[in-house]
Structure formats: structure tokens, C-alpha cells
Write a protein that holds these residues in place. Structure first.
Motif, PDB file in Angstrom:
ATOM      1  N   MET A  85       0.834  -1.177   0.000  1.00 19.17           N
ATOM      2  CA  MET A  85       0.000   0.000   0.000  1.00 19.17           C
ATOM      3  C   MET A  85       0.883   1.246   0.000  1.00 19.17           C
ATOM      4  N   LYS A  86       0.641   2.121  -0.916  1.00 16.55           N
ATOM      5  CA  LYS A  86       1.418   3.356  -0.990  1.00 16.55           C
ATOM      6  C   LYS A  86       0.794   4.420  -0.102  1.00 16.55           C
ATOM      7  N   THR A  87       1.658   5.252   0.441  1.00 18.66           N
ATOM      8  CA  THR A  87       1.185   6.371   1.242  1.00 18.66           C
ATOM      9  C   THR A  87       1.136   7.604   0.366  1.00 18.66           C
ATOM     10  N   HIS A  88       0.627   8.683   0.901  1.00 20.67           N
ATOM     11  CA  HIS A  88       0.494   9.888   0.101  1.00 20.67           C
ATOM     12  C   HIS A  88       1.298  11.050   0.661  1.00 20.67           C
ATOM     13  N   HIS A  89       2.383  10.736   1.405  1.00 20.52           N
ATOM     14  CA  HIS A  89       3.211  11.818   1.922  1.00 20.52           C
ATOM     15  C   HIS A  89       3.928  12.559   0.805  1.00 20.52           C
ATOM     16  N   LEU A  90       4.105  11.912  -0.351  1.00 21.32           N
ATOM     17  CA  LEU A  90       4.778  12.582  -1.448  1.00 21.32           C
ATOM     18  C   LEU A  90       4.026  13.831  -1.862  1.00 21.32           C
ATOM     19  N   ASN A  91       2.713  13.730  -1.963  1.00 22.38           N
ATOM     20  CA  ASN A  91       1.935  14.897  -2.359  1.00 22.38           C
ATOM     21  C   ASN A  91       2.034  15.980  -1.295  1.00 22.38           C
ATOM     22  N   ARG A  92       2.000  15.609  -0.062  1.00 19.31           N
ATOM     23  CA  ARG A  92       2.112  16.565   1.041  1.00 19.31           C
ATOM     24  C   ARG A  92       3.479  17.242   0.999  1.00 19.31           C
ATOM     25  N   LEU A  93       4.533  16.479   0.839  1.00 19.01           N
ATOM     26  CA  LEU A  93       5.876  17.049   0.773  1.00 19.01           C
ATOM     27  C   LEU A  93       5.984  18.013  -0.402  1.00 19.01           C
ATOM     28  N   ARG A  94       5.553  17.595  -1.554  1.00 14.02           N
ATOM     29  CA  ARG A  94       5.625  18.446  -2.745  1.00 14.02           C
ATOM     30  C   ARG A  94       4.793  19.714  -2.552  1.00 14.02           C
ATOM     31  N   GLU A  95       3.562  19.565  -2.038  1.00 13.29           N
ATOM     32  CA  GLU A  95       2.695  20.725  -1.813  1.00 13.29           C
ATOM     33  C   GLU A  95       3.329  21.737  -0.866  1.00 13.29           C
ATOM     34  N   ILE A  96       3.862  21.257   0.240  1.00 11.17           N
ATOM     35  CA  ILE A  96       4.469  22.158   1.226  1.00 11.17           C
ATOM     36  C   ILE A  96       5.713  22.815   0.643  1.00 11.17           C
ATOM     37  N   ARG A  97       6.549  22.020  -0.023  1.00 10.45           N
ATOM     38  CA  ARG A  97       7.774  22.560  -0.612  1.00 10.45           C
ATOM     39  C   ARG A  97       7.450  23.667  -1.620  1.00 10.45           C
ATOM     40  N   ILE A  98       6.508  23.402  -2.501  1.00 13.97           N
ATOM     41  CA  ILE A  98       6.144  24.380  -3.521  1.00 13.97           C
ATOM     42  C   ILE A  98       5.485  25.602  -2.895  1.00 13.97           C
ATOM     43  N   SER A  99       4.639  25.388  -1.876  1.00 16.57           N
ATOM     44  CA  SER A  99       3.980  26.534  -1.229  1.00 16.57           C
ATOM     45  C   SER A  99       4.991  27.465  -0.552  1.00 16.57           C
ATOM     46  N   ARG A 100       6.150  26.926  -0.215  1.00 20.08           N
ATOM     47  CA  ARG A 100       7.210  27.732   0.388  1.00 20.08           C
ATOM     48  C   ARG A 100       8.175  28.286  -0.663  1.00 20.08           C
ATOM     49  N   GLY A 101       7.866  27.997  -1.929  1.00 25.01           N
ATOM     50  CA  GLY A 101       8.679  28.513  -3.022  1.00 25.01           C
ATOM     51  C   GLY A 101      10.048  27.877  -3.126  1.00 25.01           C
ATOM     52  N   GLN A 102      10.175  26.645  -2.655  1.00 21.48           N
ATOM     53  CA  GLN A 102      11.466  25.962  -2.685  1.00 21.48           C
ATOM     54  C   GLN A 102      11.513  24.927  -3.800  1.00 21.48           C
ATOM     55  N   THR A 103      12.667  24.819  -4.409  1.00 17.81           N
ATOM     56  CA  THR A 103      12.904  23.736  -5.363  1.00 17.81           C
ATOM     57  C   THR A 103      13.365  22.513  -4.579  1.00 17.81           C
ATOM     58  N   GLN A 104      13.401  21.382  -5.223  1.00 17.73           N
ATOM     59  CA  GLN A 104      13.933  20.178  -4.581  1.00 17.73           C
ATOM     60  C   GLN A 104      15.385  20.401  -4.171  1.00 17.73           C
ATOM     61  N   VAL A 105      16.145  21.064  -5.023  1.00 21.58           N
ATOM     62  CA  VAL A 105      17.558  21.331  -4.742  1.00 21.58           C
ATOM     63  C   VAL A 105      17.699  22.195  -3.487  1.00 21.58           C
ATOM     64  N   GLU A 106      16.887  23.237  -3.393  1.00 19.18           N
ATOM     65  CA  GLU A 106      16.948  24.129  -2.227  1.00 19.18           C
ATOM     66  C   GLU A 106      16.567  23.406  -0.943  1.00 19.18           C
ATOM     67  N   LEU A 107      15.501  22.608  -0.995  1.00 21.77           N
ATOM     68  CA  LEU A 107      15.090  21.870   0.197  1.00 21.77           C
ATOM     69  C   LEU A 107      16.152  20.860   0.603  1.00 21.77           C
ATOM     70  N   ALA A 108      16.710  20.156  -0.357  1.00 25.71           N
ATOM     71  CA  ALA A 108      17.754  19.175  -0.049  1.00 25.71           C
ATOM     72  C   ALA A 108      18.937  19.850   0.645  1.00 25.71           C
ATOM     73  N   ALA A 109      19.350  20.997   0.131  1.00 26.06           N
ATOM     74  CA  ALA A 109      20.479  21.711   0.732  1.00 26.06           C
ATOM     75  C   ALA A 109      20.135  22.177   2.138  1.00 26.06           C
ATOM     76  N   ARG A 110      18.956  22.723   2.292  1.00 25.99           N
ATOM     77  CA  ARG A 110      18.541  23.234   3.604  1.00 25.99           C
ATOM     78  C   ARG A 110      18.406  22.105   4.630  1.00 25.99           C
ATOM     79  N   ALA A 111      17.916  20.943   4.191  1.00 27.55           N
ATOM     80  CA  ALA A 111      17.731  19.797   5.079  1.00 27.55           C
ATOM     81  C   ALA A 111      19.003  18.969   5.249  1.00 27.55           C
ATOM     82  N   GLU A 112      20.006  19.287   4.452  1.00 27.22           N
ATOM     83  CA  GLU A 112      21.266  18.531   4.471  1.00 27.22           C
ATOM     84  C   GLU A 112      21.046  17.054   4.162  1.00 27.22           C
TER      85      GLU A 112
END
Length: 79
Positions: free
Chosen positions: A1-28
Motif C-alpha cells: 500500500m502506498k502512502t500519500h506523503h509525497l503529495n504533502r511534501l511536494r505541496e508544502i515545498r512548492i507553497s514555500r517557493g522551494q525547489t527540490q535542490v533548495e530543500l535538499a540543501a537546507r535539510a542537508e
């Protein structure tokens, strides 16, 4: 069974105006880690999930509501 945290992560990241690269760097974490979570292609460690949630300024429970911070299903309300 797949979860849906991916959509939540993507939604929050985009709502904060962050790219995947920016979030990865910020989260280390690696860019691959962010991509894996958003595409549900792999599970990542609890430690990395905490780092991502912290970088977004939210709790791990908010980011991954289907699991509590120990990685188990949350208790039903009223317990």
C-alpha cells in the motif's frame, strides 16, 4: 500500500517557493532523497524525514500524518 506523503511534501515545498535542490540543501540530505519521497520510489530513514520536516519548519507528524514520529500509525483521537 502506498502512502500519500509525497503529495504533502511536494505541496508544502512548492507553497514555500522551494525547489527540490533548495530543500535538499537546507535539510542537508541528497536531492535523491527528496525525489525518492516525492515519487514514492524508496523509503528513507526517520532521521532524514526529521531533517526535511525541520527544514520546512513543521513537525514530522505534520509532514507524514499517516505515521507518528516513532514510525507507527497515530493513535485514534479520543484515546
Amino acid at each position: 500500500m502506498k502512502t500519500h506523503h509525497l503529495n504533502r511534501l511536494r505541496e508544502i515545498r512548492i507553497s514555500r517557493g522551494q525547489t527540490q535542490v533548495e530543500l535538499a540543501a537546507r535539510a542537508e540530505v541528497s536531492l535523491s532523497t527528496i525525489s525518492w519521497l516525492e515519487n514514492e520510489s524508496r523509503e528513507v530513514s526517520r532521521r532524514k524525514k526529521i531533517k526535511i520536516a525541520t527544514a520546512l519548519g513543521i513537525s514530522i507528524d505534520e509532514l507524514f500524518p499517516e505515521r507518528n514520529s516513532r514510525g507507527t500509525a497515530p493513535l485514534a483521537s479520543g484515546r
